[in-house]
Design a protein around this motif. Structure first.
Motif, PDB file in Angstrom:
ATOM      1  N   ILE A   1       0.842  -1.188   0.000  1.00  8.41           N
ATOM      2  CA  ILE A   1       0.000   0.000   0.000  1.00  8.41           C
ATOM      3  C   ILE A   1       0.884   1.247   0.000  1.00  8.41           C
ATOM      4  O   ILE A   1       1.263   1.779   1.046  1.00  8.41           O
ATOM      5  N   SER A   2       1.236   1.672  -1.191  1.00  6.40           N
ATOM      6  CA  SER A   2       2.200   2.754  -1.300  1.00  6.40           C
ATOM      7  C   SER A   2       1.691   4.050  -0.693  1.00  6.40           C
ATOM      8  O   SER A   2       2.459   4.909  -0.312  1.00  6.40           O
ATOM      9  N   LYS A   3       0.381   4.183  -0.598  1.00  4.50           N
ATOM     10  CA  LYS A   3      -0.122   5.456  -0.067  1.00  4.50           C
ATOM     11  C   LYS A   3       0.358   5.703   1.358  1.00  4.50           C
ATOM     12  O   LYS A   3       0.534   6.821   1.786  1.00  4.50           O
ATOM     13  N   HIS A   4       0.620   4.637   2.082  1.00  6.23           N
ATOM     14  CA  HIS A   4       1.182   4.816   3.420  1.00  6.23           C
ATOM     15  C   HIS A   4       2.466   5.623   3.387  1.00  6.23           C
ATOM     16  O   HIS A   4       2.863   6.209   4.380  1.00  6.23           O
ATOM     17  N   TYR A   5       3.136   5.564   2.265  1.00  6.71           N
ATOM     18  CA  TYR A   5       4.440   6.201   2.195  1.00  6.71           C
ATOM     19  C   TYR A   5       4.419   7.516   1.433  1.00  6.71           C
ATOM     20  O   TYR A   5       5.392   8.242   1.407  1.00  6.71           O
ATOM     21  N   LYS A   6       3.286   7.796   0.801  1.00  4.45           N
ATOM     22  CA  LYS A   6       3.183   8.995  -0.034  1.00  4.45           C
ATOM     23  C   LYS A   6       3.600  10.251   0.745  1.00  4.45           C
ATOM     24  O   LYS A   6       4.285  11.119   0.211  1.00  4.45           O
ATOM     25  N   ASP A   7       3.203  10.292   2.013  1.00  4.79           N
ATOM     26  CA  ASP A   7       3.542  11.467   2.823  1.00  4.79           C
ATOM     27  C   ASP A   7       5.053  11.590   3.030  1.00  4.79           C
ATOM     28  O   ASP A   7       5.560  12.652   3.375  1.00  4.79           O
ATOM     29  N   LEU A   8       5.735  10.499   2.860  1.00  2.00           N
ATOM     30  CA  LEU A   8       7.153  10.479   3.210  1.00  2.00           C
ATOM     31  C   LEU A   8       8.061  10.698   2.003  1.00  2.00           C
ATOM     32  O   LEU A   8       9.270  10.726   2.130  1.00  2.00           O
ATOM     33  N   GLN A   9       7.455  10.863   0.832  1.00  5.63           N
ATOM     34  CA  GLN A   9       8.284  10.859  -0.354  1.00  5.63           C
ATOM     35  C   GLN A   9       9.246  12.027  -0.466  1.00  5.63           C
ATOM     36  O   GLN A   9      10.248  11.948  -1.159  1.00  5.63           O
ATOM     37  N   ASP A  10       8.948  13.127   0.209  1.00  8.78           N
ATOM     38  CA  ASP A  10       9.869  14.261   0.157  1.00  8.78           C
ATOM     39  C   ASP A  10      10.738  14.352   1.393  1.00  8.78           C
ATOM     40  O   ASP A  10      11.470  15.321   1.584  1.00  8.78           O
ATOM     41  N   LEU A  11      10.660  13.338   2.211  1.00  4.84           N
ATOM     42  CA  LEU A  11      11.271  13.392   3.541  1.00  4.84           C
ATOM     43  C   LEU A  11      12.490  12.474   3.613  1.00  4.84           C
ATOM     44  O   LEU A  11      12.485  11.394   3.045  1.00  4.84           O
ATOM     45  N   PHE A  12      13.534  12.927   4.300  1.00  8.03           N
ATOM     46  CA  PHE A  12      14.651  12.030   4.605  1.00  8.03           C
ATOM     47  C   PHE A  12      14.420  11.482   6.012  1.00  8.03           C
ATOM     48  O   PHE A  12      14.698  12.175   7.001  1.00  8.03           O
TER      49      PHE A  12
ATOM     50  N   PRO B   1      14.989   9.941   9.465  1.00  6.91           N
ATOM     51  CA  PRO B   1      16.201   9.707  10.267  1.00  6.91           C
ATOM     52  C   PRO B   1      16.423   8.201  10.463  1.00  6.91           C
ATOM     53  O   PRO B   1      15.447   7.439  10.563  1.00  6.91           O
ATOM     54  N   GLY B   2      17.652   7.806  10.494  1.00  5.54           N
ATOM     55  CA  GLY B   2      17.966   6.404  10.751  1.00  5.54           C
ATOM     56  C   GLY B   2      17.770   5.498   9.552  1.00  5.54           C
ATOM     57  O   GLY B   2      18.044   4.300   9.620  1.00  5.54           O
ATOM     58  N   HIS B   3      17.323   6.077   8.439  1.00  2.94           N
ATOM     59  CA  HIS B   3      17.116   5.281   7.221  1.00  2.94           C
ATOM     60  C   HIS B   3      18.109   5.712   6.128  1.00  2.94           C
ATOM     61  O   HIS B   3      18.793   6.712   6.258  1.00  2.94           O
ATOM     62  N   ALA B   4      18.105   4.944   5.053  1.00  2.82           N
ATOM     63  CA  ALA B   4      19.054   5.199   3.960  1.00  2.82           C
ATOM     64  C   ALA B   4      18.546   6.237   2.963  1.00  2.82           C
ATOM     65  O   ALA B   4      19.213   6.518   1.974  1.00  2.82           O
ATOM     66  N   ASP B   5      17.389   6.840   3.244  1.00  2.00           N
ATOM     67  CA  ASP B   5      16.768   7.749   2.279  1.00  2.00           C
ATOM     68  C   ASP B   5      17.752   8.785   1.721  1.00  2.00           C
ATOM     69  O   ASP B   5      17.863   8.974   0.509  1.00  2.00           O
ATOM     70  N   PHE B   6      18.438   9.453   2.635  1.00  2.00           N
ATOM     71  CA  PHE B   6      19.325  10.530   2.194  1.00  2.00           C
ATOM     72  C   PHE B   6      20.503   9.982   1.398  1.00  2.00           C
ATOM     73  O   PHE B   6      20.900  10.538   0.374  1.00  2.00           O
ATOM     74  N   GLY B   7      21.048   8.872   1.881  1.00  2.00           N
ATOM     75  CA  GLY B   7      22.177   8.257   1.177  1.00  2.00           C
ATOM     76  C   GLY B   7      21.823   7.848  -0.248  1.00  2.00           C
ATOM     77  O   GLY B   7      22.586   8.089  -1.185  1.00  2.00           O
ATOM     78  N   TYR B   8      20.654   7.248  -0.417  1.00  2.00           N
ATOM     79  CA  TYR B   8      20.222   6.847  -1.759  1.00  2.00           C
ATOM     80  C   TYR B   8      20.089   8.069  -2.664  1.00  2.00           C
ATOM     81  O   TYR B   8      20.510   8.048  -3.820  1.00  2.00           O
ATOM     82  N   TRP B   9      19.487   9.080  -2.108  1.00  2.00           N
ATOM     83  CA  TRP B   9      19.256  10.273  -2.904  1.00  2.00           C
ATOM     84  C   TRP B   9      20.598  10.895  -3.319  1.00  2.00           C
ATOM     85  O   TRP B   9      20.787  11.318  -4.454  1.00  2.00           O
TER      86      TRP B   9
ATOM     87  N   TRP C   1      10.853   5.933  -3.239  1.00  2.00           N
ATOM     88  CA  TRP C   1      10.475   6.275  -1.865  1.00  2.00           C
ATOM     89  C   TRP C   1       9.420   5.330  -1.286  1.00  2.00           C
ATOM     90  O   TRP C   1       9.074   5.423  -0.109  1.00  2.00           O
ATOM     91  N   LYS C   2       8.916   4.421  -2.107  1.00  2.00           N
ATOM     92  CA  LYS C   2       7.851   3.558  -1.605  1.00  2.00           C
ATOM     93  C   LYS C   2       8.389   2.520  -0.636  1.00  2.00           C
ATOM     94  O   LYS C   2       9.009   1.540  -1.051  1.00  2.00           O
ATOM     95  N   GLY C   3       8.158   2.749   0.616  1.00  2.00           N
ATOM     96  CA  GLY C   3       8.536   1.746   1.615  1.00  2.00           C
ATOM     97  C   GLY C   3      10.032   1.531   1.712  1.00  2.00           C
ATOM     98  O   GLY C   3      10.493   0.494   2.157  1.00  2.00           O
ATOM     99  N   GLY C   4      10.781   2.522   1.286  1.00  2.00           N
ATOM    100  CA  GLY C   4      12.230   2.392   1.396  1.00  2.00           C
ATOM    101  C   GLY C   4      12.868   1.787   0.166  1.00  2.00           C
ATOM    102  O   GLY C   4      14.086   1.713   0.050  1.00  2.00           O
ATOM    103  N   GLY C   5      12.033   1.332  -0.774  1.00  2.00           N
ATOM    104  CA  GLY C   5      12.577   0.775  -2.011  1.00  2.00           C
ATOM    105  C   GLY C   5      13.515  -0.381  -1.731  1.00  2.00           C
ATOM    106  O   GLY C   5      13.168  -1.305  -1.001  1.00  2.00           O
TER     107      GLY C   5
END
Lengths: 356, 356, 356, 356
Positions: free
Chosen positions: A91-102, A104-112, A120-124
């Motif tokens: 359910i990607s919508k759970h993550y829609k709010d997070l798509q512009d967000l890094f 904390p504690g996740h690899a989001d920023f590193g990937y970007w 951004w869906k669920g951490g990919g």
């Protein structure tokens, strides 16, 4: 091998994102003639699956594995084994709010920063879901290990400051924490329930013990058995430290305190105390291999956290309610899988070079 | 890569035993056009060399390095660089008594079990001497790092229970312990002197910090930056544990306690506390990389120890007097070298895949 | 990399048997941000697909490819790309008669000797069907090449003794032989039809030409560009020889006859005649890369052949009627894929090491 | 493995330039307990050494090899073997005139394009001298092969258009051409002498035959035995083509003409004619492995040639008089070494995966 592969002779390659159509693995170098059923692999996957108890995430993932190749009439053929697990409940919508967000504690920023874009869906790809493919591959490694008389057990030996004092393999699957000390399992479970109620999470320790491994596994310099195991285990999300045997404790000791004589019993040479965790100079001693990982508390919690968005603007947010309050129970089968994969590789390499 | 090689694009292969004619390395994949002198490499070797102070072994090894290839008119050519260090002071008779013995805490038994024979002179390939080749190769890696604006410092942050409270890079080379906290260096040195006087040894902690590394280094799954660093560091003799950032401490924390928001300062996004040690999800965040290893006390001590011989018979023995009472000061340059080698590889791989 | 993987930075791993449930590939190390659609990959697969003309096998395989991962919003993410092709038309009964037989010219005996068992359905892993996964992966490699301004064309330049005298890329897809010489395409097609009518098959030559490749690709010693290409192409079933440029012809020449001066035109240095096929000393010169493979006649023919069964008893047999009378037209896209995979890897490695 | 390494389990890494201080190799993954002497390795090197006869270059290189590590009391220990060959007779002034020149047929231009600089002394890393390190490593591979009952012979089977009609191993070392057909050796030698007198050079064919190799060696897809051999042989300077068995001839045949039944004799299954050169589907059949390479005429000749310099200006030049008029006799031991290295690797990998 590449960034999504591990091993030399026994090589596991994985693919797949949390919310894509499927994840999977290719297992290469498996010896021929090993009996292997889909059900055997599924059994390991079921141990990792979310939703097993109140202590884990309530996400529902069936993790049904399909073996696509490499098996003929119930036995491995020696060719590459394709493993496929379709994604569900994505359910990607759970993550829609997070798509512009890094987060904390996740690899989001590193990937970007690395790729210039991110799924951004669920951490990919960085989602813990990726470990299902490892567990499936690890099941095959376990079958190889069995052929060499090697087996292993992992357990949650600490949750926060509550620590196990025994390691009874038979106790592990009897409690939802996968604690090898039945006297502490209840306390650990209660602590996890408590932090869950607080919208929080908690860290812990996971230990894997390997039995029956012959002396002599591991390479002398850069592919030492402990080095390869450390790499395999540090590569599990949330793991921040790895130690063997008495590990960090030995850093405080004197040599005379840490001395661990070889003794001979029944014609078999082994160490008296196994302080080294079964590996000396990077090579197995024949004693049980004991390795322990530090697991940080799950970064995604219900409580409000701060961070920044893609523009660098500060934001406050909280992440739903379906995350594991303590990931240790579900890391146990993943850690076992990684240890099994490394050992299978070293057993085959050893046979290749040394003929035994 | 094989058991004596490390890296993917930047690959280091080593050879050599403690008491053979030479040790050395082949460094492959170095970018062309980098200025590199023999003296630069020698400088790093001199930091690892025995006999630098009262705190280290009194063995005399000059460790003179010769660059055999890959340099033309003072610059790297892009082809493989051969490095040679002749052995000296190889008094095998010191070890003659030990040839039938499995020394506790050493790889002797593992080698014998693995290969069916062993070079018993000074530990053969498992000798700490092998790390000189790594340091030489690491010096070349450092030159690559410099070109990317990356630099690093290692220090002894604990000896036994004496722990540094600061990490001042400029302090490190000013005391023989290589402690980054000048206020604790004296206490550490005194402790080492004391155990040395007791014919004993002591463990400690070594920490390496990397500055200037860009965000985005590391692969998502099996060649994560922390996984590769863990492997590289666990592969140093005497290391029994590796952790990043707050490491094992995080295992005791709640998620809310461990939360580490991203913040934006001067257009640069980074974490507020760097609890993760510069790596999240296996990929660098751009914060300083902080990695720490547990170093066990030197196993060879003057005090009498027990063990068994090749026949499994119990023996008592003690090992001369030329061993390091605390190996941490000399592990510092080795740990730096390993970190540099891994980072150089990841910088080049990142440039290869992502073009930056 | 393992036996089912190829490449260093750009790594392709395949799996799947002819008559199992699916074949597929994992493509690792692809740069991020490249536009890639399922249709683009499908287009290449359709070129390899059986049943395209009267000249190829009448087997019907749709070879529908599914991209399972590594793409987000139409672009590559930089993570591993999973590719899946379900098998259809897998009528194993066609092969039931052959299960005890070692077909001449096939890998049957080798597999049996190697693994002690074999998947006899349609050749199992050794089936030409496996190359569909290569072609799918090769399509991704082509997209990388396009980003570097590199493109390539393969063609059937000989069928039996009928040889093309021109290499006109635009002619290739306009005739079913994929002959780059429109004046010879008809003669080749007629020859194939003739041998087909005789229940026989015929060999030929396939050539691939690469345009736009920069000078400087390839490693100096063991991963030379021609060495890697030779390996990639020799690894296609039915290929028995590989040559570059004037190839085997040069073996008969004097040095003075083979001399090929560098000349400078419009500021660009290149060779006058490109006798070397664009590679000298293992490194590309910037001239078009010209590589040629010898393709043996299909071993499975309608005519009766002799062989032995598992017991070593002589048998006579013939193999149905659905085999390609000349495999060259369908090897063309496979050869292109292999060349593209090798070049993509070398372009990325070159960028990694040399920064360009 | 990297660009200067070959192999998976048995890995050879080389270094060194023609006119630097030394060349050498590291041989990793050698089984322990194999008797190996310096003299054994030297013997192979002596076969490659310049100045063996009137037919080869008059350069004087002793190529004295030193074994630096990995041997203990006359046996391999299983750890990495360092091999060192000091350069002599490195009269760089011979090349001074050539430093601004891109010699035709050489890698000069490619190196310059790749690395932005080049070691112009004697070709630097691209010099044929580099192959001495391969031959030394190959000698170790041969020792491994002997343990498996495998041996091999290489010979010059054509010089220009003069072709051998027999392959008698015992004849090879009895004539300076290394021709396996004693009836043609004289004619070949006369042809080489003639072109030498003309200040010219001539190409030829070298064939290697392997005896005793078991059926089952090679991987099914990307590390096929013929693919790995093709890579190893194409990576020898001056080689422009590789073929197995009947090779390019088969491209002209019909399937019925190329059919090669399996037969059973004395309980052993093999092919009737060995048209495939001992490898089918990439896997050895147990028949002798027959591989052939096309060797171009030496590019450096006394006759005047044209080319351009670094500025792109046309120049005329000729290259001294110490080059081999036909390099085939000296390629023979190099080709043997490369074949031995690949086979040793595959034998060990096969034992690793399949336990035999």
């Amino acid at each position: 091998m590449s960034g999504n592969s591990i091993g030399r002779l026994f090589v596991v390659t994985t693919f797949g994102e949390s919310h894509g159509s499927a994840i999977g693995a290719v297992v290469d170098g498996c010896p021929p003639g090993i009996e292997l059923s889909r059900e055997y692999v599924q059994k390991e996957l079921d141990r990792r699956r979310p939703g097993q108890s109140e202590l884990t995430t309530s996400r529902s993932e069936q993790d049904y594995v399909e073996i696509l190749s490499g098996i003929f009439e119930g036995k491995t053929t020696g060719t590459s084994i394709g493993l496929l697990i379709r994604n569900q409940d994505a359910i990607s919508k759970h993550y829609k709010d997070l798509q512009d967000l890094f987060r904390p504690g996740h690899a989001d920023f590193g990937y970007w920063a690395k790729y210039g874009l991110r799924d951004w869906k669920g951490g990919g790809r960085s989602s813990g879901r990726e470990t299902a493919a490892r567990v499936a591959a690890g099941a095959i490694a376990r079958r190889i290990l069995e052929g060499f008389g090697v087996w292993l057990h992992g357990g949650t030996i600490a949750v926060g400051s509550v620590r196990a004092e025994k390691f009874l393999p038979e106790a592990i699957e009897k409690n939802p924490v996968r604690c090898p000390d039945p006297d502490r399992a209840g306390e650990m479970a209660a602590l996890i329930e408590k932090v869950k109620g607080q919208g929080d999470s908690i860290g812990g320790l996971v230990e894997v013990r390997v039995f029956g491994a012959p002396a002599g596994l591991g390479e002398p310099v850069f592919s030492k058995l402990d080095a390869d195991l450390a790499s395999a285990l540090m590569g599990i999300g949330a793991v921040k430290g790895v130690e063997f045997g008495d590990g960090f404790e030995t850093a405080k000791r004197k040599g005379s305190e840490n001395s661990d004589p070889f003794v001979s019993e029944g014609g078999k040479i082994h160490t008296r105390y196994n302080r080294a965790g079964g590996i000396l100079g990077g090579i197995s001693t024949g004693d049980p291999i004991v390795v322990r990982v530090a697991v940080k508390p799950t970064s995604s919690i219900a409580r409000e956290q701060e961070s920044v968005n893609l523009k660098g603007e500060p934001v406050k947010f909280s992440t739903g309610g379906r995350h594991d309050p303590c990931i240790c129970p579900r890391i146990v089968p993943v850690a076992e899988a990684m240890v099994a994969i490394v050992l299978a590789d070293h057993l085959l390499r050893q046979r290749g070079q040394c003929g035994k």
